[in-house]
Motif scaffolding. Sequence first.
Motif, mmCIF file in Angstrom:
data_model
loop_
_atom_site.group_PDB
_atom_site.id
_atom_site.type_symbol
_atom_site.label_atom_id
_atom_site.label_comp_id
_atom_site.label_asym_id
_atom_site.label_seq_id
_atom_site.Cartn_x
_atom_site.Cartn_y
_atom_site.Cartn_z
ATOM 1 N N ASP A 171 23.980 -16.327 -86.134
ATOM 2 C CA ASP A 171 23.892 -14.934 -85.234
ATOM 3 C C ASP A 171 24.232 -13.838 -86.017
ATOM 4 O O ASP A 171 23.890 -12.610 -85.967
ATOM 5 C CB ASP A 171 24.021 -15.374 -83.809
ATOM 6 N N ASN A 172 25.770 -14.199 -86.467
ATOM 7 C CA ASN A 172 26.473 -12.974 -86.896
ATOM 8 C C ASN A 172 25.919 -12.573 -88.176
ATOM 9 O O ASN A 172 25.786 -11.301 -88.709
ATOM 10 C CB ASN A 172 27.986 -13.441 -87.255
ATOM 11 N N GLU A 173 25.431 -13.260 -89.068
ATOM 12 C CA GLU A 173 24.747 -13.136 -90.283
ATOM 13 C C GLU A 173 23.521 -12.126 -90.018
ATOM 14 O O GLU A 173 23.182 -11.222 -90.792
ATOM 15 C CB GLU A 173 24.311 -14.305 -91.101
ATOM 16 N N GLU A 174 22.625 -12.753 -89.078
ATOM 17 C CA GLU A 174 21.318 -11.989 -88.751
ATOM 18 C C GLU A 174 21.629 -10.586 -88.275
ATOM 19 O O GLU A 174 20.891 -9.462 -88.709
ATOM 20 C CB GLU A 174 20.612 -12.704 -87.695
ATOM 21 N N TYR A 175 22.827 -10.288 -87.615
ATOM 22 C CA TYR A 175 23.242 -9.141 -87.174
ATOM 23 C C TYR A 175 23.513 -8.131 -88.331
ATOM 24 O O TYR A 175 22.860 -6.988 -88.439
ATOM 25 C CB TYR A 175 24.430 -9.091 -86.007
ATOM 26 N N LEU A 176 24.066 -8.577 -89.089
ATOM 27 C CA LEU A 176 24.792 -7.837 -90.450
ATOM 28 C C LEU A 176 23.305 -7.523 -91.310
ATOM 29 O O LEU A 176 23.266 -6.297 -91.755
ATOM 30 C CB LEU A 176 25.672 -8.639 -91.396
ATOM 31 N N LYS A 177 22.565 -8.620 -91.372
ATOM 32 C CA LYS A 177 21.243 -8.369 -92.172
ATOM 33 C C LYS A 177 20.494 -7.226 -91.466
ATOM 34 O O LYS A 177 19.752 -6.531 -92.117
ATOM 35 C CB LYS A 177 20.642 -9.608 -92.259
ATOM 36 N N SER A 178 20.544 -7.260 -90.343
ATOM 37 C CA SER A 178 19.406 -6.333 -89.416
ATOM 38 C C SER A 178 19.998 -4.980 -89.848
ATOM 39 O O SER A 178 19.334 -3.838 -89.745
ATOM 40 C CB SER A 178 19.426 -6.795 -87.979
ATOM 41 N N GLU A 179 21.056 -4.702 -90.151
ATOM 42 C CA GLU A 179 21.821 -3.470 -90.438
ATOM 43 C C GLU A 179 21.620 -3.130 -91.856
ATOM 44 O O GLU A 179 22.075 -2.145 -92.453
ATOM 45 C CB GLU A 179 23.451 -3.388 -90.050
ATOM 46 N N GLY A 180 21.150 -4.145 -92.855
ATOM 47 C CA GLY A 180 20.746 -3.779 -93.987
ATOM 48 C C GLY A 180 22.004 -3.821 -94.883
ATOM 49 O O GLY A 180 21.995 -3.530 -96.134
ATOM 50 N N ILE A 181 22.593 -5.053 -94.514
ATOM 51 C CA ILE A 181 23.878 -5.381 -95.225
ATOM 52 C C ILE A 181 23.560 -6.922 -95.782
ATOM 53 O O ILE A 181 23.272 -7.703 -95.239
ATOM 54 C CB ILE A 181 24.997 -5.490 -94.326
ATOM 55 N N THR A 182 23.976 -6.924 -97.071
ATOM 56 C CA THR A 182 24.140 -8.287 -97.852
ATOM 57 C C THR A 182 25.068 -9.014 -97.439
ATOM 58 O O THR A 182 26.358 -8.649 -97.166
ATOM 59 C CB THR A 182 24.129 -8.136 -99.279
ATOM 60 N N VAL A 183 25.004 -10.336 -96.805
ATOM 61 C CA VAL A 183 26.101 -11.301 -96.251
ATOM 62 C C VAL A 183 25.700 -12.805 -96.743
ATOM 63 O O VAL A 183 24.606 -13.233 -96.822
ATOM 64 C CB VAL A 183 25.816 -10.865 -94.731
ATOM 65 N N GLU A 184 26.821 -13.272 -96.773
ATOM 66 C CA GLU A 184 26.789 -14.770 -96.889
ATOM 67 C C GLU A 184 27.764 -15.484 -96.022
ATOM 68 O O GLU A 184 28.783 -14.820 -95.906
ATOM 69 C CB GLU A 184 27.027 -15.188 -98.456
ATOM 70 N N SER A 185 27.746 -16.569 -95.404
ATOM 71 C CA SER A 185 28.662 -17.292 -94.437
ATOM 72 C C SER A 185 29.249 -18.388 -95.131
ATOM 73 O O SER A 185 28.628 -19.206 -96.185
ATOM 74 C CB SER A 185 27.873 -17.776 -93.274
#
Length: 140
Positions: free
Chosen positions: A69-83
């Motif tokens: 959920d947190n990862e998808e939230y950041l991705k929806s803002e256009g940010i590259t993310v890894e958990s």
Amino acid sequence: MFKRILIATDGSEHSKRSLDKTIEMVSVYKEEVSIDLLYVVAGEMSKSDILRYGDSDTASLKRKKLMNDNEEYLKSEGITVESIVLHGDPAPTIIEHANDNNYDCVVVGSRGKNQLQTMVLGSVSHKAVKYVNAPVLVVK
């Protein structure tokens, strides 16, 4: 400019505010940012999760959902993310991971313990500020 950021998260409201504050902080250059979300499972939390959910597999799935959920939230803002999920005592585990991985900034939430609790127990955010080699942003 912080390009490689670690956000320590535990699913609390404080850590959710950390996500929002990080997005706000990098909004003008978010395409250049890489964020690692770190969730540290403490021993007592691991035991209580297993008791609550019935088995370790279900507890692991619940943690993955939180991270997703947190990862998808950041991705929806256009940010590259890894958990990343690690097991251990939260403060030393966050500090060791942050110092071993050369982040530009570490973001942690403040839980808002009362003064006595903080004085006697310390806090993850206080320890991070004291021992992480990179700048640390504590979000209230």
